[in-house]
Design a protein around this motif. Structure first.
Motif, short mmCIF file in Angstrom:
data_model
loop_
_atom_site.label_atom_id
_atom_site.label_comp_id
_atom_site.label_asym_id
_atom_site.label_seq_id
_atom_site.Cartn_x
_atom_site.Cartn_y
_atom_site.Cartn_z
N ALA A 130 -13.05 60.91 -63.71
CA ALA A 130 -12.63 62.03 -64.54
C ALA A 130 -11.89 63.10 -63.74
CB ALA A 130 -13.82 62.65 -65.24
N SER A 131 -12.18 63.22 -62.43
CA SER A 131 -11.51 64.24 -61.64
C SER A 131 -10.15 63.76 -61.11
CB SER A 131 -12.40 64.64 -60.46
OG SER A 131 -12.55 63.55 -59.58
N ALA A 132 -9.81 62.50 -61.34
CA ALA A 132 -8.53 61.98 -60.86
C ALA A 132 -7.40 62.54 -61.72
CB ALA A 132 -8.53 60.46 -60.92
N PRO A 133 -6.27 62.88 -61.10
CA PRO A 133 -5.16 63.42 -61.88
C PRO A 133 -4.47 62.37 -62.75
CG PRO A 133 -4.55 63.25 -59.58
CD PRO A 133 -6.00 62.90 -59.67
N HIS A 134 -4.51 61.10 -62.34
CA HIS A 134 -3.84 60.04 -63.11
C HIS A 134 -4.81 58.88 -63.28
CE1 HIS A 134 -0.09 62.14 -62.59
NE2 HIS A 134 -0.33 62.21 -61.29
N TYR A 135 -4.82 58.34 -64.48
CA TYR A 135 -5.63 57.16 -64.74
C TYR A 135 -4.73 55.94 -64.76
CZ TYR A 135 -9.25 60.40 -66.21
OH TYR A 135 -10.19 61.38 -66.24
N ARG A 136 -5.28 54.81 -64.39
CA ARG A 136 -4.51 53.59 -64.50
C ARG A 136 -5.28 52.61 -65.36
NH1 ARG A 136 -4.88 51.46 -58.30
NH2 ARG A 136 -6.65 50.24 -58.91
N GLU A 137 -4.63 51.51 -65.69
CA GLU A 137 -5.28 50.53 -66.56
C GLU A 137 -6.54 50.01 -65.91
OE1 GLU A 137 -2.99 47.37 -68.21
OE2 GLU A 137 -1.21 48.62 -68.30
N GLU A 138 -7.51 49.74 -66.77
CA GLU A 138 -8.77 49.20 -66.26
C GLU A 138 -8.54 47.79 -65.73
OE1 GLU A 138 -12.21 49.37 -68.72
OE2 GLU A 138 -11.65 51.33 -69.50
N GLN A 139 -9.04 47.54 -64.56
CA GLN A 139 -8.97 46.21 -63.98
C GLN A 139 -10.39 45.73 -63.77
OE1 GLN A 139 -6.79 46.72 -60.39
NE2 GLN A 139 -4.83 47.07 -61.40
N LEU A 140 -10.64 44.51 -64.16
CA LEU A 140 -11.96 43.96 -63.94
C LEU A 140 -12.14 43.71 -62.45
CD1 LEU A 140 -12.27 41.47 -66.90
CD2 LEU A 140 -13.30 43.72 -66.68
N SER A 141 -13.28 44.14 -61.95
CA SER A 141 -13.55 43.93 -60.54
C SER A 141 -14.97 43.44 -60.39
CB SER A 141 -13.35 45.22 -59.76
OG SER A 141 -14.35 46.15 -60.14
N ALA A 142 -15.27 42.96 -59.23
CA ALA A 142 -16.62 42.47 -58.95
C ALA A 142 -17.59 43.64 -58.80
CB ALA A 142 -16.61 41.61 -57.70
N GLU A 143 -17.06 44.81 -58.51
CA GLU A 143 -17.90 45.99 -58.32
C GLU A 143 -18.03 46.76 -59.63
OE1 GLU A 143 -19.43 46.80 -55.44
OE2 GLU A 143 -18.65 44.91 -54.68
N PRO A 144 -19.22 47.27 -59.94
CA PRO A 144 -19.34 48.11 -61.14
C PRO A 144 -18.64 49.45 -60.92
CG PRO A 144 -21.42 47.99 -59.97
CD PRO A 144 -20.47 47.05 -59.28
N SER A 145 -18.15 50.03 -62.01
CA SER A 145 -17.49 51.33 -61.90
C SER A 145 -17.96 52.24 -63.03
CB SER A 145 -15.97 51.17 -61.96
OG SER A 145 -15.60 50.68 -63.22
N SER A 146 -17.84 53.54 -62.78
CA SER A 146 -18.28 54.52 -63.77
C SER A 146 -17.21 55.59 -63.89
CB SER A 146 -19.60 55.16 -63.30
OG SER A 146 -19.91 56.23 -64.13
N THR A 147 -16.89 55.96 -65.14
CA THR A 147 -15.93 57.03 -65.39
C THR A 147 -16.53 57.96 -66.42
OG1 THR A 147 -14.16 55.45 -65.06
CG2 THR A 147 -13.56 57.53 -66.07
N ALA A 148 -16.96 59.13 -65.99
CA ALA A 148 -17.55 60.15 -66.85
C ALA A 148 -18.64 59.56 -67.73
CB ALA A 148 -16.48 60.84 -67.66
N THR A 157 -19.05 35.80 -61.34
CA THR A 157 -18.95 34.36 -61.61
C THR A 157 -19.63 33.65 -60.46
OG1 THR A 157 -16.83 34.27 -60.50
CG2 THR A 157 -16.79 34.52 -62.89
N PRO A 158 -20.27 32.53 -60.75
CA PRO A 158 -20.95 31.82 -59.66
C PRO A 158 -19.94 31.26 -58.67
CG PRO A 158 -21.07 30.57 -61.72
CD PRO A 158 -20.44 31.89 -62.03
N PRO A 159 -20.34 31.15 -57.44
CA PRO A 159 -19.43 30.58 -56.44
C PRO A 159 -19.04 29.15 -56.82
CG PRO A 159 -21.43 31.45 -55.41
CD PRO A 159 -21.61 31.55 -56.87
N LYS A 160 -17.80 28.78 -56.54
CA LYS A 160 -17.27 27.47 -56.95
C LYS A 160 -17.70 26.35 -56.01
CE LYS A 160 -13.56 29.40 -59.44
NZ LYS A 160 -12.46 29.20 -60.21
N ASP A 161 -18.01 26.63 -54.77
CA ASP A 161 -18.31 25.56 -53.83
C ASP A 161 -19.73 25.00 -54.02
OD1 ASP A 161 -18.21 28.27 -51.86
OD2 ASP A 161 -20.11 27.18 -51.93
N GLN A 162 -20.59 25.69 -54.66
CA GLN A 162 -21.95 25.19 -54.87
C GLN A 162 -22.04 24.54 -56.25
OE1 GLN A 162 -24.63 28.44 -54.47
NE2 GLN A 162 -24.40 28.58 -52.24
#
Length: 166
Positions: A130-148, A157-162
């Motif tokens: 929320a404190s960022a001056p510009h927002y960009r499109e949401e991108q799915l990432s492996a890390e959780p994120s929070s915005t306001a 996703t489970p690892p492919k080699d196992q």
């Protein structure tokens, strides 16, 4: 004089003594202690008639600090025009000196940056907050994120080699 003042108060109402006018044009008055016809004592008052009669147009700094001190009873005698002008000149000198010192400090800091004695402040870019001056499109990432008020869980996703054994 008190009998004359009492007579004037009874016939014409409140008697105000004009104490002075400031550089903005505000007028200051003193109303001495009075006794009513019933014997009740009304204490002395100090008041100002502002140049801007509308309250919403009145701003901080519209009354000089010397007159404000007199109105609030922190000083006994009202300020003189000479005192007001002297203090205004002193305030302007302080502002000028402060500006000079600030400019000098900026030059010293710039020289330290150039010589490498001091590191420049880090420029951080906050993404998706929320404190960022510009927002960009949401991108799915492996890390959780929070915005306001929203929370976007990370995608997993489970690892492919196992291989899964059943």
């Amino acid at each position: 004089m008190s009998k004359i003042g009492a007579l004037l108060r009874r016939t014409f109402g409140i008697v105000k003594q004009h104490m002075g006018t400031d550089t903005f044009g505000n007028k200051y008055y003193y109303i001495p202690e009075q006794k009513t016809w019933t014997g009740r004592t009304i204490r002395a008052k100090r008041l100002v008639e502002p140049v801007n009669a509308k309250e919403y147009e009145y701003q901080e700094g519209s009354i000089p600090s010397e007159w404000d001190a007199w109105i609030r009873g922190r000083r006994k005698i009202p300020p003189t025009i000479e005192e007001l002008l002297k203090n205004e000149r002193y305030r302007e000198q302080i502002k000028f000196r402060a500006k000079e010192v600030e400019e000098k400090e900026m030059l010293i800091q710039a020289n330290k940056y150039e010589e490498g004695l001091v590191a420049r402040p880090a420029q951080t870019q906050i993404k998706g907050h929320a404190s960022a001056p510009h927002y960009r499109e949401e991108q799915l990432s492996a890390e959780p994120s929070s915005t306001a008020n929203t929370f976007q869980p990370g995608s997993w996703t489970p690892p492919k080699d196992q291989s899964t054994k059943a």
